[in-house]
Scaffold this motif. Structure first.
Motif, PDB file in Angstrom:
ATOM      1  N   PRO A 146      49.916  23.986  16.385  1.00 16.99           N
ATOM      2  CA  PRO A 146      49.024  22.818  16.354  1.00 16.99           C
ATOM      3  C   PRO A 146      48.377  22.491  17.702  1.00 16.99           C
ATOM      4  CG  PRO A 146      51.056  22.371  15.167  1.00 16.99           C
ATOM      5  CD  PRO A 146      51.267  23.651  15.908  1.00 16.99           C
ATOM      6  N   TRP A 147      48.950  23.008  18.818  1.00 22.24           N
ATOM      7  CA  TRP A 147      48.441  22.658  20.146  1.00 22.24           C
ATOM      8  C   TRP A 147      47.651  23.799  20.792  1.00 22.24           C
ATOM      9  CZ3 TRP A 147      53.055  21.015  18.186  1.00 22.24           C
ATOM     10  CH2 TRP A 147      53.241  19.630  18.140  1.00 22.24           C
ATOM     11  N   LEU A 148      47.542  24.934  20.134  1.00 17.33           N
ATOM     12  CA  LEU A 148      46.857  26.077  20.751  1.00 17.33           C
ATOM     13  C   LEU A 148      45.377  25.806  21.003  1.00 17.33           C
ATOM     14  CD1 LEU A 148      48.499  29.090  18.887  1.00 17.33           C
ATOM     15  CD2 LEU A 148      48.992  28.206  21.181  1.00 17.33           C
ATOM     16  N   GLU A 149      44.729  25.106  20.087  1.00 17.13           N
ATOM     17  CA  GLU A 149      43.316  24.804  20.272  1.00 17.13           C
ATOM     18  C   GLU A 149      43.109  23.894  21.479  1.00 17.13           C
ATOM     19  OE1 GLU A 149      39.340  24.980  20.003  1.00 17.13           O
ATOM     20  OE2 GLU A 149      40.807  26.210  18.905  1.00 17.13           O
ATOM     21  N   ASP A 150      44.010  22.902  21.643  1.00 17.88           N
ATOM     22  CA  ASP A 150      43.928  22.030  22.811  1.00 17.88           C
ATOM     23  C   ASP A 150      44.126  22.828  24.096  1.00 17.88           C
ATOM     24  OD1 ASP A 150      43.483  19.719  21.321  1.00 17.88           O
ATOM     25  OD2 ASP A 150      45.629  19.381  21.025  1.00 17.88           O
ATOM     26  N   LEU A 151      45.048  23.786  24.058  1.00 23.58           N
ATOM     27  CA  LEU A 151      45.292  24.626  25.225  1.00 23.58           C
ATOM     28  C   LEU A 151      44.046  25.434  25.574  1.00 23.58           C
ATOM     29  CD1 LEU A 151      47.176  25.841  27.350  1.00 23.58           C
ATOM     30  CD2 LEU A 151      47.943  27.475  25.615  1.00 23.58           C
ATOM     31  N   ARG A 152      43.385  25.993  24.572  1.00 25.61           N
ATOM     32  CA  ARG A 152      42.173  26.776  24.822  1.00 25.61           C
ATOM     33  C   ARG A 152      41.068  25.909  25.428  1.00 25.61           C
ATOM     34  NH1 ARG A 152      43.953  29.758  20.151  1.00 25.61           N
ATOM     35  NH2 ARG A 152      43.055  28.204  18.737  1.00 25.61           N
ATOM     36  N   LYS A 153      40.969  24.663  24.970  1.00 31.57           N
ATOM     37  CA  LYS A 153      39.946  23.763  25.507  1.00 31.57           C
ATOM     38  C   LYS A 153      40.202  23.482  26.985  1.00 31.57           C
ATOM     39  CE  LYS A 153      38.911  21.349  21.158  1.00 31.57           C
ATOM     40  NZ  LYS A 153      38.998  20.056  20.429  1.00 31.57           N
ATOM     41  N   VAL A 154      41.452  23.262  27.333  1.00 33.14           N
ATOM     42  CA  VAL A 154      41.784  22.984  28.733  1.00 33.14           C
ATOM     43  C   VAL A 154      41.528  24.212  29.594  1.00 33.14           C
ATOM     44  CG1 VAL A 154      43.665  22.411  30.313  1.00 33.14           C
ATOM     45  CG2 VAL A 154      43.457  21.201  28.137  1.00 33.14           C
ATOM     46  N   GLU A 155      41.931  25.384  29.098  1.00 36.36           N
ATOM     47  CA  GLU A 155      41.725  26.614  29.864  1.00 36.36           C
ATOM     48  C   GLU A 155      40.240  26.931  30.029  1.00 36.36           C
ATOM     49  OE1 GLU A 155      45.815  29.106  28.889  1.00 36.36           O
ATOM     50  OE2 GLU A 155      44.082  29.293  27.529  1.00 36.36           O
ATOM     51  N   SER A 156      39.426  26.548  29.050  1.00 33.86           N
ATOM     52  CA  SER A 156      37.983  26.803  29.155  1.00 33.86           C
ATOM     53  C   SER A 156      37.349  25.991  30.275  1.00 33.86           C
ATOM     54  CB  SER A 156      37.295  26.487  27.827  1.00 33.86           C
ATOM     55  OG  SER A 156      37.284  25.076  27.572  1.00 33.86           O
ATOM     56  N   GLY A 158      38.690  25.803  33.179  1.00 39.97           N
ATOM     57  CA  GLY A 158      39.089  26.406  34.449  1.00 39.97           C
ATOM     58  C   GLY A 158      40.538  26.210  34.836  1.00 39.97           C
ATOM     59  N   PHE A 159      41.310  25.524  34.010  1.00 36.17           N
ATOM     60  CA  PHE A 159      42.719  25.322  34.319  1.00 36.17           C
ATOM     61  C   PHE A 159      43.528  26.549  33.894  1.00 36.17           C
ATOM     62  CE2 PHE A 159      41.050  21.027  33.974  1.00 36.17           C
ATOM     63  CZ  PHE A 159      41.601  20.413  35.090  1.00 36.17           C
ATOM     64  N   CYS A 160      44.572  26.844  34.656  1.00 31.39           N
ATOM     65  CA  CYS A 160      45.424  27.995  34.369  1.00 31.39           C
ATOM     66  C   CYS A 160      46.884  27.563  34.439  1.00 31.39           C
ATOM     67  CB  CYS A 160      45.160  29.111  35.386  1.00 31.39           C
ATOM     68  SG  CYS A 160      46.156  30.576  35.138  1.00 31.39           S
ATOM     69  N   PHE A 161      47.674  27.932  33.462  1.00 29.80           N
ATOM     70  CA  PHE A 161      49.082  27.557  33.415  1.00 29.80           C
ATOM     71  C   PHE A 161      49.944  28.787  33.686  1.00 29.80           C
ATOM     72  CE2 PHE A 161      46.752  24.595  30.800  1.00 29.80           C
ATOM     73  CZ  PHE A 161      47.271  23.358  31.188  1.00 29.80           C
ATOM     74  N   ILE A 162      50.725  28.734  34.768  1.00 32.88           N
ATOM     75  CA  ILE A 162      51.596  29.851  35.131  1.00 32.88           C
ATOM     76  C   ILE A 162      52.950  29.305  35.569  1.00 32.88           C
ATOM     77  CG2 ILE A 162      49.695  31.336  35.852  1.00 32.88           C
ATOM     78  CD1 ILE A 162      50.341  30.597  38.742  1.00 32.88           C
ATOM     79  N   PRO A 163      54.011  30.108  35.486  1.00 32.75           N
ATOM     80  CA  PRO A 163      55.331  29.652  35.968  1.00 32.75           C
ATOM     81  C   PRO A 163      55.289  29.389  37.472  1.00 32.75           C
ATOM     82  CG  PRO A 163      55.543  31.598  34.579  1.00 32.75           C
ATOM     83  CD  PRO A 163      54.079  31.440  34.871  1.00 32.75           C
ATOM     84  N   PHE A 164      55.931  28.334  37.907  1.00 38.09           N
ATOM     85  CA  PHE A 164      55.959  28.013  39.332  1.00 38.09           C
ATOM     86  C   PHE A 164      56.601  29.147  40.131  1.00 38.09           C
ATOM     87  CE2 PHE A 164      57.926  25.969  43.078  1.00 38.09           C
ATOM     88  CZ  PHE A 164      56.776  25.447  43.662  1.00 38.09           C
ATOM     89  N   SER A 165      57.520  29.882  39.498  1.00 37.79           N
ATOM     90  CA  SER A 165      58.218  30.960  40.197  1.00 37.79           C
ATOM     91  C   SER A 165      57.254  32.025  40.706  1.00 37.79           C
ATOM     92  CB  SER A 165      59.261  31.605  39.278  1.00 37.79           C
ATOM     93  OG  SER A 165      58.651  32.126  38.114  1.00 37.79           O
ATOM     94  N   LYS A 166      56.070  32.164  40.086  1.00 44.39           N
ATOM     95  CA  LYS A 166      55.122  33.187  40.492  1.00 44.39           C
ATOM     96  C   LYS A 166      54.377  32.842  41.781  1.00 44.39           C
ATOM     97  CE  LYS A 166      54.233  35.438  36.066  1.00 44.39           C
ATOM     98  NZ  LYS A 166      53.201  35.919  35.108  1.00 44.39           N
TER      99      LYS A 166
END
Length: 215
Positions: A146-156, A158-166
């Motif tokens: 249910p949240w994948l579309e919201d995630l795609r909108k945010v990423e479009s 320019g936001f990027c979500f990555i593990p802090f460990s990286k």
């Protein structure tokens, strides 16, 4: 039957952990008790009956949980030993410490579903200042669809979500601490938005029980 109040010793750590785990919602380990006792501001008393620990009261200052000038305190009594004066005796045993240190406030946590304990605290002058709601997410059954579309909108955007460990580095820690302090000032908590020094925050964020995984 009578009981006695005495200072906590390292030999009590396992018994104290067993006592606190008898309280629903607590998961104290002997290592937790030992870590608490390592604080130079820490003091604790236990109630003992026939060689068995039936209660404990402690107080101290932990930077990640306590605003400057305040003290945090805990009183725990075996549920089977309540209403026999154990908690009151432990509370009285802490009074000389409070009188010596003269904190601006005493802070304690209580369970909203334990009206007897809340009433006991209120009778001793505590006021209900915050209400925390704990929620858990079962990751093994969580469906993110249910949240994948919201995630795609945010990423479009320019936001990027990555593990802090990286990207974990000393510089990244400093930036994360700055971010933490900025939103913490606007988020009600037990510390009332007080600034947490970097080293204290780092110990809490990366070295305490339940801390973020290391890179």
């Amino acid at each position: 039957m009578s009981f006695r109040i005495r200072p906590q010793t390292p030999a009590d750590y396992h018994a104290i952990a067993d006592l606190e785990r008898a309280i629903p919602g607590l998961s104290t380990t002997p290592a937790d008790v030992s870590e608490q006792a390592s604080s130079p501001t820490f003091a604790a008393m236990v109630a003992e009956r026939n060689g068995r620990i039936i209660g404990r009261a402690c107080t101290g200052f932990w930077p990640q949980h306590t605003p400057a000038g305040d003290l945090r305190c805990v009183v725990v009594v075996d549920p089977a030993e309540r209403r026999q004066g154990v908690g009151t005796a432990l509370w009285e045993a802490l009074q000389p410490i409070f009188q010596e240190r003269r904190p601006k406030h005493l802070r304690a946590n209580g369970k909203g579903n334990d009206p007897d304990s809340l009433a006991w605290a209120e009778q001793r002058g505590f006021l209900r200042a915050h209400h925390l709601l704990f929620q858990e997410l079962e990751l093994s059954t969580f469906d993110p669809t249910p949240w994948l579309e919201d995630l795609r909108k945010v990423e479009s955007k320019g936001f990027c979500f990555i593990p802090f460990s990286k990207l974990h580095s000393p510089e990244a820690e400093i930036h994360l601490h700055t971010l933490y302090q900025s939103f913490r000032a606007d988020t009600p908590d037990f510390n009332e938005g007080d600034h947490q020094p970097f080293e204290s925050w780092r110990a809490w964020a990366f070295k305490s029980k339940g801390a973020w995984p290391s890179p």
